[in-house]
Write a protein that holds these residues in place. Structure first.
Motif, PDB file in Angstrom:
ATOM      1  N   PRO A  42     -28.987 -93.042 -43.349  1.00  0.00           N
ATOM      2  CA  PRO A  42     -27.670 -93.675 -43.208  1.00  0.00           C
ATOM      3  C   PRO A  42     -27.374 -94.079 -41.765  1.00  0.00           C
ATOM      4  CG  PRO A  42     -27.426 -91.313 -43.253  1.00  0.00           C
ATOM      5  CD  PRO A  42     -28.903 -91.591 -43.383  1.00  0.00           C
ATOM      6  N   ALA A  43     -28.330 -93.804 -40.877  1.00  0.00           N
ATOM      7  CA  ALA A  43     -28.064 -94.034 -39.446  1.00  0.00           C
ATOM      8  C   ALA A  43     -28.879 -95.212 -38.933  1.00  0.00           C
ATOM      9  CB  ALA A  43     -28.402 -92.780 -38.643  1.00  0.00           C
ATOM     10  N   GLU A  44     -28.206 -96.118 -38.292  1.00  0.00           N
ATOM     11  CA  GLU A  44     -28.840 -97.287 -37.689  1.00  0.00           C
ATOM     12  C   GLU A  44     -29.118 -96.977 -36.219  1.00  0.00           C
ATOM     13  OE1 GLU A  44     -28.134-100.554 -39.462  1.00  0.00           O
ATOM     14  OE2 GLU A  44     -29.408-101.766 -38.168  1.00  0.00           O
ATOM     15  N   PRO A 241     -25.561 -97.149 -46.802  1.00  0.00           N
ATOM     16  CA  PRO A 241     -24.198 -97.091 -46.255  1.00  0.00           C
ATOM     17  C   PRO A 241     -23.688 -95.677 -46.051  1.00  0.00           C
ATOM     18  CG  PRO A 241     -24.173 -97.759 -48.554  1.00  0.00           C
ATOM     19  CD  PRO A 241     -25.595 -97.767 -48.132  1.00  0.00           C
ATOM     20  N   ASP A 242     -24.292 -94.696 -46.735  1.00  0.00           N
ATOM     21  CA  ASP A 242     -23.830 -93.323 -46.600  1.00  0.00           C
ATOM     22  C   ASP A 242     -24.967 -92.384 -46.996  1.00  0.00           C
ATOM     23  OD1 ASP A 242     -23.673 -92.737 -49.568  1.00  0.00           O
ATOM     24  OD2 ASP A 242     -22.302 -94.429 -49.405  1.00  0.00           O
ATOM     25  N   PRO A 243     -24.865 -91.086 -46.660  1.00  0.00           N
ATOM     26  CA  PRO A 243     -25.938 -90.139 -46.981  1.00  0.00           C
ATOM     27  C   PRO A 243     -26.181 -89.976 -48.473  1.00  0.00           C
ATOM     28  CG  PRO A 243     -24.469 -89.249 -45.299  1.00  0.00           C
ATOM     29  CD  PRO A 243     -23.818 -90.484 -45.814  1.00  0.00           C
ATOM     30  N   THR A 390     -18.062 -89.430 -37.025  1.00  0.00           N
ATOM     31  CA  THR A 390     -18.708 -90.546 -37.703  1.00  0.00           C
ATOM     32  C   THR A 390     -18.599 -90.375 -39.213  1.00  0.00           C
ATOM     33  OG1 THR A 390     -20.797 -91.695 -38.108  1.00  0.00           O
ATOM     34  CG2 THR A 390     -20.962 -89.389 -37.492  1.00  0.00           C
ATOM     35  N   SER A 391     -18.217 -91.439 -39.887  1.00  0.00           N
ATOM     36  CA  SER A 391     -18.069 -91.396 -41.342  1.00  0.00           C
ATOM     37  C   SER A 391     -19.401 -91.363 -42.062  1.00  0.00           C
ATOM     38  CB  SER A 391     -17.272 -92.623 -41.806  1.00  0.00           C
ATOM     39  OG  SER A 391     -17.916 -93.822 -41.389  1.00  0.00           O
ATOM     40  N   THR A 392     -20.498 -91.584 -41.334  1.00  0.00           N
ATOM     41  CA  THR A 392     -21.818 -91.585 -41.973  1.00  0.00           C
ATOM     42  C   THR A 392     -22.393 -90.185 -42.121  1.00  0.00           C
ATOM     43  OG1 THR A 392     -22.938 -91.901 -39.850  1.00  0.00           O
ATOM     44  CG2 THR A 392     -22.330 -93.884 -41.086  1.00  0.00           C
ATOM     45  N   SER A 393     -21.717 -89.180 -41.590  1.00  0.00           N
ATOM     46  CA  SER A 393     -22.217 -87.803 -41.661  1.00  0.00           C
ATOM     47  C   SER A 393     -21.291 -86.971 -42.536  1.00  0.00           C
ATOM     48  CB  SER A 393     -22.303 -87.193 -40.249  1.00  0.00           C
ATOM     49  OG  SER A 393     -22.538 -85.798 -40.331  1.00  0.00           O
ATOM     50  N   ASP A 420     -17.652 -95.810 -38.269  1.00  0.00           N
ATOM     51  CA  ASP A 420     -19.090 -95.851 -38.505  1.00  0.00           C
ATOM     52  C   ASP A 420     -19.826 -95.397 -37.248  1.00  0.00           C
ATOM     53  OD1 ASP A 420     -19.043 -97.970 -36.726  1.00  0.00           O
ATOM     54  OD2 ASP A 420     -19.242 -99.502 -38.269  1.00  0.00           O
ATOM     55  N   MET A 421     -21.137 -95.239 -37.360  1.00  0.00           N
ATOM     56  CA  MET A 421     -21.885 -94.659 -36.253  1.00  0.00           C
ATOM     57  C   MET A 421     -21.740 -95.475 -34.969  1.00  0.00           C
ATOM     58  SD  MET A 421     -23.707 -92.279 -35.006  1.00  0.00           S
ATOM     59  CE  MET A 421     -24.368 -91.292 -36.347  1.00  0.00           C
TER      60      MET A 421
END
Length: 558
Positions: A42-44, A241-243, A390-393, A420-421
Motif C-alpha cells: 500500500p506504500a508508494e 489503495p490500502d493494506p 498516514t491513512s495507508t497504515s 495518504d502517505m
C-alpha cells in the motif's frame, strides 16, 4: 480477534514459518533463472534516489537496483569489516593506522546503461551524500569520512577523520555507488524532482523498467553483464489503495507477497494452501512523536515544549493495551528509540509507568485546569492538538484512535489528522504537526538513532522531525558510537536511553515483528531483520511451480 485464540494460533507459527524457505545463511539451490515475484504494497516510494529517499518502500527498490561497495553479513555485525562480503568492491585493504580503507572495484561492473563503474563514481557518490545542498538524511552517518580519492580507475580510498568501530559500516552500508555521468550536472537542491529520481540507473541485480504511480513499479533482471544475474526474471511492486486490498491480492493469487499481515489475517494465511506465513524479528519501532516547536510560528511548542506535559501524556497511555489491541502477540512494547535486536538495546530501560492519577496530578501541577467540558486549559489555551497519521497504515490508524481516547481521559481534546502517505510524509518533513505517529526502520548500527533523535538530526535533511534536542543525550550517543569495547558501548547507550526515556520526546509504543504472506511456489533465502528483501536476487521459483505470469513476454517482432 480474541486474544486466547491468537495465542493458540501463534504457538504453531515457528514451524509454519520454516517450511518453504531457507534460513539466511543457507544458499539457494541451483535452479534455472526465471519467474516473476509480485509484491503487493500500500506504500508508494517517495523517490528512487538513495541519498534523499525517506520511505522504506523506496529503499526496497533501491536495494535491488543499486549496489554497495560491500554487503553486510547475516549476523548484522557493524564493528570493523567482519562478516562483510564483496559487492562492487572485490576486495579491500586497511592502512596501518586504520584511518583509510582502499577498495578495489570489480572491473566487470557496469551500470545498466552499459557505462563501467569506476572509482570516480565512488568519489562522486560519497560527495553527493555529504553535500549540504543534497540534504541527505544519510549525511549525518558520514561525518567521519574526511575524503575519498581515486588512485586509478578501479581503486578508491576512503579517508577517515578518526578511527571508530563502525567506520567501515558507515561507508559500506550507508552509501550506494551512483553513476556520476548521469547525476553530475543535476541541481542537488532539486534532486527529488529530477528524472533520475523516478527512473534510476544502477548497477545492481535488477534494472528499473517502469513506474506507473499509484499502479505498479517494475524491475527486470539485468542480463547485460552477466556478473550478478538474478535468479528471478522480474520483480513487480503493485500499489494497492490500502493494506486490506494489498493482502487480498495475495490471498487471491493476484500477488505473491505481502509484508505486513495483520493478526486477524494470520488464520487466513494458514488456511490458504497456496500461502505460507513467514514471521521474523524486525528493526522497526512505532512511536508518537511530540513536536518541540510550534508548527506555525517555529517557536517552542505551547504544549509539548513542556516536559511535564509530555510525561503526563505518556503516563496517560496504556501502551501494553494498545500493543495488544493492534498487534495481539505480533509485537512487543517498545522501550525507546531502539529495537531489542540491535546491539545497543537495553531491555532494562525504565518505562514511564501507566498511571492516570499521576498523569492528572502532573497536568494539574503544570497549570492545566479542567473546564466545564472536561477539557483542560492554561492561560486561555485549550489542551488541544492533532495526531498526524498516514491513512495507508491500519496499525497506525488504530493507534491514533486509541491514543485519542486515552488522552481524552486526562482532559486533552485530540483530533486525528489522517492523510495518504505522500501527504503524511510532507507534513512530517516540513515539521507541520503537533504530534505524529511514526514508525522507523532502524539500521543495524548503533548510530542509527543519531539521525532520528539527536540534535544533528534536527537540522535540514535530518529525520528528527520532532526537533528533540538534548546535549546530554547527544554526548552519550557519541560516546557509545566511539566505544570499541562492547561493554563500554552498552554502558553509554544505556545512559542515553534513560535520558531520552525521562525526557519523553515521544511515547514509545511497539516493536512489531515482520509477518509476511508468501506464495509457496517461491523459495526464499537471505532474509534479514533489517531487510527481508536482501536475498531477493537469489530467490527461486522451480520450473514445475511456475505459472502464467512467470513466462517471459515474447520478444517484439522485428
Amino acid at each position: 480477534m480474541p486474544r486466547l485464540r491468537a495465542l493458540a494460533l501463534l504457538s504453531s507459527l515457528a514451524l509454519v514459518a520454516c517450511r518453504g524457505g531457507r534460513d539466511a545463511a543457507t544458499p539457494a539451490a541451483t535452479a534455472a533463472p526465471g519467474g516473476t515475484v509480485v509484491i503487493a504494497t500500500p506504500a508508494e516510494p517517495d523517490n528512487l534516489l538513495p541519498p534523499i529517499t525517506a520511505s522504506a518502500s523506496g529503499r526496497q527498490v533501491e536495494d535491488l537496483v543499486f549496489e554497495h561497495l560491500a554487503d553486510i553479513g547475516t549476523s548484522l555485525n557493524t564493528v570493523g569489516d567482519a562478516g562483510f562480503t564483496p559487492a562492487l568492491a572485490r576486495e579491500w585493504s586497511w592502512s596501518a593506522d586504520s584511518l583509510q580503507v582502499t577498495f578495489e572495484l570489480d572491473p566487470s561492473a557496469r551500470f545498466h546503461d552499459g557505462h563501467p563503474v569506476r572509482a570516480t563514481d565512488v568519489v562522486f557518490s560519497v560527495g553527493l551524500y555529504q553535500d549540504p545542498k543534497t540534504a541527505s538524511p544519510t549525511a549525518s552517518y558520514l561525518t567521519n569520512i574526511d575524503s575519498v580519492t581515486a588512485t586509478d580507475s578501479l581503486t578508491a580510498t576512503v579517508w577517515f577523520r578518526r578511527r571508530t568501530p563502525h567506520q567501515f559500516f558507515d561507508v559500506a552500508y550507508q552509501t550506494f555507488v551512483l553513476p556520476r555521468h548521469l547525476l553530475e550536472s543535476a541541481d542537488r537542491a532539486t534532486l527529488a524532482s529530477s528524472a533520475f529520481a523516478s527512473a534510476p540507473v544502477g548497477s545492481g541485480p535488477f534494472r528499473f523498467v517502469r513506474w506507473e504511480r499509484g499502479q505498479s513499479l517494475e524491475l527486470a533482471a539485468d542480463t547485460t553483464a552477466g556478473r550478478r544475474r538474478a535468479q528471478l526474471d522480474r520483480v513487480l511492486f503493485t500499489m494497492a489503495p490500502d493494506p486490506v486490498t494489498a493482502f487480498t491480492r495475495v490471498a487471491t493469487g493476484e500477488a505473491d507477497l505481502f509484508e505486513a499481515v495483520r493478526p486477524d489475517k494470520v488464520a487466513d494465511v494458514l488456511k490458504n494452501p497456496e500461502l505460507r506465513l513467514v514471521m521474523m524479528p524486525s528493526l522497526q519501532y512505532l512511536f508518537l512523536g511530540f513536536n518541540q516547536l510550534d508548527p506555525v510560528t517555529g517557536k517552542p511548542h505551547p504544549i509539548f515544549s513542556d516536559r511535564a506535559v509530555r510525561r503526563a501524556l505518556t503516563m496517560a497511555t496504556d501502551r501494553r493495551a494498545i500493543v495488544a489491541n493492534i498487534y495481539d502477540t505480533l509485537a512487543t512494547q517498545s522501550r525507546g528509540p531502539f529495537t531489542i535486536a540491535q546491539p545497543n538495546a537495553d531491555a532494562t530501560t525504565p518505562l514511564i509507568p501507566y498511571s492516570l492519577d499521576s498523569a492528572n496530578a502532573l497536568l494539574d501541577a503544570a497549570g492545566w485546569v479542567r473546564g466545564a467540558d472536561s477539557i483542560r486549559t492554561r492561560a486561555g489555551r485549550r489542551l488541544a492538538f492533532g495526531i498526524a497519521v498516514t491513512s495507508t497504515s491500519v496499525p497506525r490508524m488504530r493507534a491514533a484512535v486509541l491514543l485519542q481516547e486515552q488522552f481524552r481521559r486526562v482532559g486533552a481534546d485530540v483530533k486525528v489528522e489522517s492523510s495518504d502517505m505522500a501527504g503524511f510524509m510532507g507534513r512530517a518533513t516540513a515539521h507541520k504537526f503537533d504530534t505524529w505517529l511514526g514508525i522507523w526502520a532502524a539500521d543495524p548500527g548503533p548510530g542509527s538513532v543519531r539521525d532520528s533523535w539527536t540534535t544533528a538530526g534536527a537540522g535540514p535533511g535530518g529525520n528528527n522531525y520532532q526537533g528533540y534536542r538534548s546535549a546530554a543525550f547527544d554526548a552519550q550517543v557519541d560516546s557509545g558510537e566511539a566505544a570499541f569495547a562492547p561493554a563500554v558501548m552498552q554502558r553509554h547507550f544505556a545512559a542515553a536511553w534513560r535520558i531520552i526515556a525521562d525526557d519523553a520526546p515521544a511515547i514509545w509504543i511497539a516493536e512489531p515483528k515482520a509477518v509476511m504472506a508468501i506464495h509457496k511456489r517461491i523459495e526464499t533465502t537471505g532474509m534479514r531483520p533489517d531487510a527481508w528483501w536482501a536475498g531477493l536476487a537469489h530467490w527461486t521459483i522451480p520450473a514445475a511451480a511456475r505459472i502464467a505470469r512467470d513466462v517471459p513476454a515474447p520478444a517484439p517482432a522485428r
